[in-house]
Design an enzyme around this catalytic site. Sequence first.
Site, PDB file in Angstrom:
ATOM      1  N   ASN A   1     -15.750  30.205 -22.427  1.00  0.00           N
ATOM      2  CA  ASN A   1     -16.437  30.348 -23.694  1.00  0.00           C
ATOM      3  C   ASN A   1     -17.831  30.394 -23.572  1.00  0.00           C
ATOM      4  OD1 ASN A   1     -14.243  30.294 -24.881  1.00  0.00           O
ATOM      5  ND2 ASN A   1     -14.386  28.465 -26.126  1.00  0.00           N
ATOM      6  N   GLY A  49      -1.738  27.919 -18.569  1.00  0.00           N
ATOM      7  CA  GLY A  49      -0.646  28.134 -19.558  1.00  0.00           C
ATOM      8  C   GLY A  49      -0.571  27.259 -20.835  1.00  0.00           C
ATOM      9  N   HIS A  99      -7.930  34.479 -20.667  1.00  0.00           N
ATOM     10  CA  HIS A  99      -8.174  32.963 -20.387  1.00  0.00           C
ATOM     11  C   HIS A  99      -7.137  32.098 -20.678  1.00  0.00           C
ATOM     12  CE1 HIS A  99      -7.943  32.189 -24.711  1.00  0.00           C
ATOM     13  NE2 HIS A  99      -8.280  31.039 -24.650  1.00  0.00           N
ATOM     14  N   GLY A 100      -5.956  32.591 -20.985  1.00  0.00           N
ATOM     15  CA  GLY A 100      -4.777  31.652 -21.099  1.00  0.00           C
ATOM     16  C   GLY A 100      -3.623  32.542 -22.015  1.00  0.00           C
TER      17      GLY A 100
END
Length: 468
Positions: free
Chosen positions: A319, A368, A391-392
């Site tokens: 971010n 995750g 990012h995930g």
Amino acid sequence: MQLVEETPYRFRIDPRGPMRVPGVVFTSRALATDDGALEQVANVATLPGIVRASYAMPDVHWGYGFPIGGVAATDVRAGGVVSPGGVGFDISCGVRLLAADLERSDFHRVAERIMDGLSRETPRGAGRGAVWQLPGDGLLRLLTEGARYAVERGWGGQRDLDRCEDGGAVPDADPDRVSTRARDRGLGQVGSLGSGNHFLEVQAVDAVYDERTATAFGLHLDQVCVMIHCGSRGLGHQICTDHVRRMDETMADRGITVPDRQLACAPADSPDGRAYLAAMAAAANYARANRHVLGVAAGEVLREVTGRGLDLVYDTSHNLARIEQHDVDGDRRTLCVHRKGATRALPPGHPELPPDLREVGQPVLIPGSMGTASYVLAGVPEGDAFHSTCHGAGRTRSRHQAARTTDARQLRRDLERHGVVVRGNSARGLAEEAPTAYKDVDAVVSVAEGAGLCRKVARLVPLGVVKG
DNA sequence: ATGTTC
């Protein structure tokens, strides 16, 4: 929202109305969902100075103004804006991965002791607790010197800085642009996880896709690792709040109109834009130091129980906005690159990489959802979207929805049955993070790789989780 | 994400 399929992993939103550039969504027919995030991709495409496209990563979902999983770059010398919503409330939220000199088979006999120790030494939840009580002028120094200040004060060592993005501290941070309220909120939280999707996990390397790169990163099959996912706590949140308000007030005077007030912005090269970037950089330094001291504390727990410590693999933020140089239409340009829920993925050979990683590319750390796999990826030469990737896992259901439909006790039993030792914080917090509320991280990563944004290096599976 | 509504 009309998506035009360009390739199996790349879709386009054609410009219409005030959109200055197209939207580009890296997804697949199977993964594509629309919770309003694609409308946000189109909204971002209207921002003054945006170049090339408004991008969405495979884990994109709805967020404040900008989608989470969004990447947008603006031309700083052509009035391009910076928008706090393009970074998010948790400024410089990110992931730190540390590798233990310990094999998976060694873990089980000490699992409970290690998890009890990590649980005890990892402050978490809203507000309370921190592993580092700063001295008098500590916060100001931390905001400008980031993890370097922590090392100077005896936390960890030089390797921790070499393996952290920006050597542990981003330049151009200005504590004077951080409000008193933001500083007050941040003062007692250095070295704390927070809540929501933040966690500390003990993991094992379950698969290695590229032996040479994994070795360069310091990873091997069946190795035990610790992954820490957290951000800049109340300080970053308050900075975002303060600067969104300021820009919302002054935007109309500058003649900037946006389709959503949550896209409040100012030219990156204006007093308000520079003030936000300087405060954001301070929050980025705070977040790096936060993850740094949590990592040191975790290493002490492991050493206490096993006699073996932890080595940093890498620390990366998902971010952040950065001023970067990129080629656009054949010209070298100075861009303000917003990555919100998107990870920078520098290609092999990039000068900003530490020498020992330069040949293989930047480590990209993908957490995750709770109880599911995490990934280590690497940047690739052809990477699109200004060298960015996912990012995930990305949410599919809101916190409220997840909490309403999840039995926290059952979830905990399911995790423990799968061999994951759980140290939670609250039943509701656990329920909100149920894996069923997230996309399949394996699918997200496969699409990111298929789209040419990164490549897989290793897959990690959880052995124990300390939940924020 | 967040002293989860200044």
